[in-house]
Write an enzyme that holds these catalytic residues in place. Structure first.
Site, mmCIF file in Angstrom:
data_model
loop_
_atom_site.group_PDB
_atom_site.id
_atom_site.type_symbol
_atom_site.label_atom_id
_atom_site.label_comp_id
_atom_site.label_asym_id
_atom_site.label_seq_id
_atom_site.Cartn_x
_atom_site.Cartn_y
_atom_site.Cartn_z
ATOM 1 N N GLU A 115 12.632 11.672 18.246
ATOM 2 C CA GLU A 115 13.947 12.362 16.819
ATOM 3 C C GLU A 115 15.508 11.225 17.319
ATOM 4 O O GLU A 115 15.555 11.781 15.888
ATOM 5 C CB GLU A 115 14.329 13.581 18.061
ATOM 6 C CG GLU A 115 13.149 14.765 17.420
ATOM 7 C CD GLU A 115 13.109 14.980 16.165
ATOM 8 O OE1 GLU A 115 13.981 14.719 14.788
ATOM 9 O OE2 GLU A 115 11.421 16.057 15.462
ATOM 10 N N ASP A 147 16.278 20.375 6.933
ATOM 11 C CA ASP A 147 16.708 19.439 7.771
ATOM 12 C C ASP A 147 16.608 19.442 5.462
ATOM 13 O O ASP A 147 16.150 19.635 4.807
ATOM 14 C CB ASP A 147 15.780 17.877 7.785
ATOM 15 C CG ASP A 147 14.103 18.185 7.359
ATOM 16 O OD1 ASP A 147 13.522 18.775 6.892
ATOM 17 O OD2 ASP A 147 13.492 17.275 8.102
ATOM 18 N N CYS A 175 6.025 17.013 -1.861
ATOM 19 C CA CYS A 175 7.760 17.670 -2.385
ATOM 20 C C CYS A 175 8.614 16.751 -2.136
ATOM 21 O O CYS A 175 10.077 17.179 -2.123
ATOM 22 C CB CYS A 175 7.903 19.060 -1.463
ATOM 23 S SG CYS A 175 9.024 19.708 -2.917
ATOM 24 N N TYR A 206 20.704 20.337 15.972
ATOM 25 C CA TYR A 206 19.231 19.300 14.734
ATOM 26 C C TYR A 206 18.398 19.192 16.027
ATOM 27 O O TYR A 206 17.682 19.641 16.013
ATOM 28 C CB TYR A 206 19.220 18.862 14.128
ATOM 29 C CG TYR A 206 18.152 18.137 12.661
ATOM 30 C CD1 TYR A 206 17.320 19.024 12.310
ATOM 31 C CD2 TYR A 206 17.589 17.421 13.496
ATOM 32 C CE1 TYR A 206 16.385 18.762 11.420
ATOM 33 C CE2 TYR A 206 16.128 17.339 12.896
ATOM 34 C CZ TYR A 206 15.997 17.113 11.788
ATOM 35 O OH TYR A 206 14.242 17.515 11.207
ATOM 36 N N ARG A 226 3.392 13.672 17.515
ATOM 37 C CA ARG A 226 2.822 15.035 17.449
ATOM 38 C C ARG A 226 1.552 15.438 18.274
ATOM 39 O O ARG A 226 1.596 16.555 18.331
ATOM 40 C CB ARG A 226 2.476 15.353 15.697
ATOM 41 C CG ARG A 226 3.423 15.244 14.766
ATOM 42 C CD ARG A 226 3.050 15.408 13.595
ATOM 43 N NE ARG A 226 4.082 15.515 12.285
ATOM 44 C CZ ARG A 226 3.988 15.675 11.260
ATOM 45 N NH1 ARG A 226 2.737 14.683 10.784
ATOM 46 N NH2 ARG A 226 4.936 15.385 10.096
#
Length: 304
Positions: A45, A148, A196, A130, A33
């Site tokens: 990834e 995702d 979440c 993706y 990041r």
């Protein structure tokens, strides 16, 4: 399937602003990041496809230290790359082979320069839609909305998006701010990973969408990958959600009136009474979700 727009009653600009501010204020500092290098992002990834992110960090740092560019990886012995993959328990070895082959493609077919757009990135060995979109988003800031499992869970809970891939894609694209795929896709995936998850941490993680979240207000945190109800009956999180729901439905409410809406066993001077309710309201006020007004001995609450 209903054609209703799950975002019809949602203030989309406000939702975007809250999420991005939450992410920028505090997020997990993964090394990928902190870079816009498409090679490093591709490595991260591919490694993340079968491995927990906390375990990927050590492997990622060792990999890019050993092979810091596509040129060095292309020149590497494939057996050594596969051995590295195995030693670090990174899942299927064919992903190491594909990553090595993609590096060779970049050097031989693209003169060492990565394609910049998702459709072009899928021409690289082992790079599906993706992964291509993730690299385009995080390296070049020109990707589409990433969808995702974590993002689906967020959209399903927050906005009642039906469990349908096309519906998830439509809503995710509508939420994505123009020209901000890097920060937005990082932010919404962080929300799914931190606040979440399968077991939600709405209050603990200060989820920025609590005020507008269907699940937070109803207390039902099921999702496509969470087929059974988490054990939260009677929890503080559930009660906070009921307070938000009651104030959203009825507007300003007196303390005792609100208490009876929140718990059937509410008793002003009991265990679940005014003191208990004031404590919950104080937490919600600290989060900016409700406003409390004291007039003499009368207390009222409203949404913030």
């Amino acid at each position: 399937m209903s054609d209703a727009d799950p975002l019809e009653a949602v203030d989309v600009p406000a939702v975007r602003e809250r999420l991005v501010a939450w992410y920028r204020d505090d997020h997990r500092p993964f090394p990928w990041r902190e870079t816009t290098d498409p090679y490093e992002i591709l490595v991260s990834e591919v490694m993340s496809q079968q491995t927990q992110l906390s375990r990927v960090v050590t492997a990622f740092e060792a990999f890019v230290d050993r092979w810091p560019t596509t040129a060095t990886l292309a020149d590497a012995d494939r057996g050594e790359v596969v051995a590295f993959w195995t030693d670090h328990s990174l899942g299927y070895n064919n992903r190491a082979k594909y990553l090595h082959e993609a590096a060779i493609q970049i050097e031989e077919e693209y003169d060492g320069e990565f394609p910049r757009y998702p459709d072009d990135l899928t021409d690289l060995m082992g790079v599906g839609p993706y992964t291509a979109n993730a690299v385009a988003s995080f390296a070049f800031n020109n990707g589409d909305a990433v969808v995702d499992t974590n993002v689906k869970r967020v959209l399903y809970r927050a906005f009642g998006v039906p469990d349908d891939d096309d519906a998830f894609e439509r809503v995710a694209r509508k939420l994505l701010p123009d020209g901000e795929s890097r920060v937005w896709n990082n932010a919404i995936m962080e929300l799914g990973g931190v606040a979440c998850g399968k077991t939600p941490r709405c209050d603990e993680a200060s989820c920025p969408w609590r005020e507008c979240c269907d699940a937070y207000q109803s207390g039902d945190f099921t999702a496509p990958d969470v087929p059974t109800q988490p054990d939260f009956e009677g929890s503080r999180r559930q009660m906070r959600g009921r307070i938000i729901g009651a104030l959203g439905e009825h507007g300003e409410m007196r303390l005792d009136t609100l208490g009876h809406r929140v718990r059937v066993d509410y008793t002003p001077d009991g265990e679940y009474g005014r003191e208990w309710l004031r404590d919950l309201l104080a937490d919600l006020a600290d989060d900016g979700l409700v406003e409390i007004e004291e007039l003499g001995e009368e207390t009222t609450a409203r949404l913030g």
